[in-house]
Design a protein around this motif. Structure first.
Motif, short mmCIF file in Angstrom:
data_model
loop_
_atom_site.label_atom_id
_atom_site.label_comp_id
_atom_site.label_asym_id
_atom_site.label_seq_id
_atom_site.Cartn_x
_atom_site.Cartn_y
_atom_site.Cartn_z
N TYR A 189 0.84 -1.20 0.00
CA TYR A 189 0.00 0.00 0.00
C TYR A 189 0.88 1.25 0.00
O TYR A 189 1.93 1.29 0.64
CB TYR A 189 -0.90 0.04 1.23
CG TYR A 189 -2.10 -0.87 1.15
CD1 TYR A 189 -3.30 -0.42 0.61
CD2 TYR A 189 -2.03 -2.18 1.62
CE1 TYR A 189 -4.42 -1.25 0.54
CE2 TYR A 189 -3.13 -3.03 1.56
CZ TYR A 189 -4.33 -2.56 1.02
OH TYR A 189 -5.41 -3.38 0.95
N LYS A 215 -6.91 2.44 -5.36
CA LYS A 215 -7.80 1.74 -4.43
C LYS A 215 -8.84 2.65 -3.80
O LYS A 215 -9.96 2.24 -3.52
CB LYS A 215 -6.98 1.08 -3.32
CG LYS A 215 -6.15 -0.12 -3.78
CD LYS A 215 -7.05 -1.22 -4.30
CE LYS A 215 -6.27 -2.42 -4.78
NZ LYS A 215 -7.14 -3.48 -5.34
N ALA A 243 -2.24 0.48 -4.59
CA ALA A 243 -1.73 -0.80 -4.09
C ALA A 243 -1.17 -1.61 -5.24
O ALA A 243 -1.58 -1.45 -6.40
CB ALA A 243 -2.82 -1.57 -3.36
#
Length: 595
Positions: free
Chosen positions: A460, A545, A528
């Protein structure tokens, strides 16, 4: 940090009553328990018995079909067996055309990688309705059905004291989890009284509490020692829509940590149902099958119900001539004759691939083992190949048990395939495998800190635009903002894929500031990637995301509005908090994965 504690570390003494809703692809249900009962016996969990009056006999089950019916005006009408039976009645009177009927629709949240609050669902006739409305109506029905129960001897259900747990597949992404949370909130469950439980984790918790005689392996031997401290085991949650897999290790204090990230795929029991329908299309022809499904819905439903029962007991047979029998509704015979002018049983003579495997006796279709095996083969191959790859991973070494839970785990075909392909692994199927997720979710509600660590499935990071450095950044990323040279699309990594994280843990704080001093809000883009070190947000495999939305403090310059952002990992849902660098003031910050 206060915002890191909302669900997983909430004091369990406040959870006087816990209710779980298992909203599955094919079947749904609820269960609940009281705190006093849990402390005395964690397995004292109450469930509802659902009844269907359709067909020749009353059907009683611990779950009800995941189908919902809305009126022509789009108003909720019924759920489960009630919806199924009313829709069939409407269809027999040809009154169903404008009614909205949705069944087996949960897979949308796994398959749709661009899920939003405005995503639409399509029913069996092509009618569309907002998915959020459909999911929320189903959750509301199950919640209200439980709250309205009056038959708990010596106990009273109190909505205000209830903590709710909603089960979700571990392989779902952040947007699908947020979608379910928002649907539950819209259904009347306060977000602070709601937890999401990952389905294989919940099932494993349930199995850990079962007495030895109810947790046995495929050889009938007690297997509770497989959960002893230091032991690793693979949880295979085989549901209707997905196969959901995690690998756990039991710690000395009895808690559990995940040692390999959640994984799986769309290889649940409904894929075998689809293979059976495709087989019938091959026997009758697609035109006949389409007419049968649309104009004889009651017969089609009954045929699929009978197949659902047989699906669990079908198993490989040594005798190649042994046959499995299916009762074929008269409507199929009549439809075939109407379309083709002949008896469809005679048509098998022209089908070289079927005539040796399928025969008829009266209204019974008899199918040889090779053809039955073919219905399961593609699904089983996916599962076996996936498990083979997992067991090669170094993180999974020492995991010698496969704990099978979920409704499809009761399939003898699947069980036999795993025994054959993984002879060195202990195969464990607990009693009530189909209810393990539901009952385990209740236990998770009482013990939210039972899973102390999880593995991050992705890397992330945040998209930032730092000052451009010609020695490090490609010229294609050079962008001028208010006269300042900046590098576009830079991936500022927060956490790396395959990292073991303690529940609720934050990593290195990251500082961000708005591009201009007049901004009152800042939208920070989250990206991500399955790769461990992406450099830019448009790298291969990297995907957008969602956003972190931060309300900025007053100030004249961008530097005065510089904020620290923490992303909190290791829980079933990603969390975030933000504060002002200069003053330490905590800011309102939310995650939005739905756009």
């Amino acid at each position: 940090m206060a915002s890191a504690l909302p669900v997983s570390l909430q004091a369990t003494k406040d959870r006087l009553q816990v209710a779980a809703i298992d909203f599955g692809t094919t079947y749904s249900g609820y269960a609940f328990s009281f705190r006093t009962d849990f402390l005395e016996n964690p397995l004292k969990i109450l469930t509802n018995k659902w009844e269907s009056q359709g067909g020749s006999a009353t059907l009683v089950s611990m779950k009800t079909p995941s189908c919902v019916l809305f009126s022509q005006e789009g108003k909720f009408d019924s759920f489960g067996y009630d919806a199924e039976e009313k829709y069939l009645t409407l269809a027999m009177d040809e009154q169903h055309i404008r009614w909205f009927y949705f069944k087996n629709f949960k897979m949308l949240l796994y398959e749709n990688k661009n899920l939003t609050r405005s995503t639409m669902l399509t029913d069996d006739k092509g009618l569309k309705m907002p998915a959020h409305k459909v999911f929320s109506a189903c959750i509301r029905y199950l919640k209200d059905h439980l709250v309205n129960l009056q038959s708990v001897p010596g106990k009273s259900l109190k909505f205000r004291e209830m903590h709710w747990v909603l089960t979700v597949p571990a392989i779902w992404d952040d947007s699908a989890k947020q979608f379910m949370r928002e649907a539950a909130v819209e259904a009347g469950i306060a977000t602070e009284n709601l937890s999401l439980a990952l389905e294989p984790e919940a099932a494993a918790l349930y199995c850990r509490y079962l007495p030895m005689e109810k947790v046995v392996d495929s050889a009938g031997k007690a297997s509770i020692e497989s959960f002893a401290p230091g032991k690793r085991y693979l949880v295979l949650d085989a549901g209707g829509g997905t196969i959901d897999i995690t690998v756990h290790e039991t710690l000395p204090d009895g808690t559990v940590k995940e040692v390999y990230k959640a994984n799986g795929g769309p290889w649940g029991g409904t894929t075998v149902d689809k293979a059976f329908v495709s087989f019938l299309e091959e026997v009758t022809g697609p035109e006949v099958m389409q007419i049968f499904k649309t104009q004889h819905k009651e017969d089609f439903l009954q045929l699929m119900r009978e197949f659902e029962i047989k699906k669990k007991t079908m198993e490989p047979k040594d005798d190649p001539d042994a046959k499995t029998m299916f009762r074929m509704p008269l409507a199929i015979h009549e439809t075939f004759r109407t379309v083709h002018g002949t008896d469809f049983r005679m048509s098998l003579l022209l089908k070289q691939n079927l005539k040796d495997n399928v025969t008829f006796t009266g209204d019974k279709m008899r199918v040889k083992p090779a053809q039955i095996q073919a219905l399961f083969q593609k699904t089983i191959d996916h599962i076996v190949n996936h498990l083979t790859d997992i067991f090669k991973r170094p993180e999974v070494q020492g995991a010698n048990m496969i704990l099978m839970v979920g409704g499809f785990s009761e399939s003898k075909m699947l069980q036999n395939a795993l025994k054959k392909n993984f002879p060195s692994k202990q195969l464990v199927i607990p009693e009530d495998a189909g209810l393990a997720v539901l009952k385990g979710a209740v236990i998770f509600g009482h013990k939210p800190d039972a899973i102390v660590a999880r593995v991050t499935p992705l890397t992330y990071g945040i998209e930032i635009w730092p000052h451009f450095d010609a020695s490090r950044h490609p010229r294609s990323k050079l962008k001028m903002i208010d006269g300042i040279a900046r590098c576009a699309d830079y991936f500022d990594k927060h956490i790396e894929a395959d990292t073991e994280v303690q529940a609720g843990k934050t990593f290195e704080e990251k500082q961000y500031f708005p591009l201009t001093g007049d901004q009152t809000k800042m939208s920070i883009k989250i990206f991500a990637s399955p790769n461990k070190n992406p450099r830019y947000t448009d790298d291969s495999g990297c995907s957008f995301k969602g956003k972190i939305l931060v309300n900025l403090p007053d100030g004249k310059t961008a530097n005065e509005k510089e904020v620290v952002v923490k992303m909190i990992y290791g829980n079933t849902e990603l969390k975030v908090e933000a504060r002002v660098v200069k003053t330490g003031t905590v800011l309102s910050a939310t995650l939005d994965f739905l756009g």
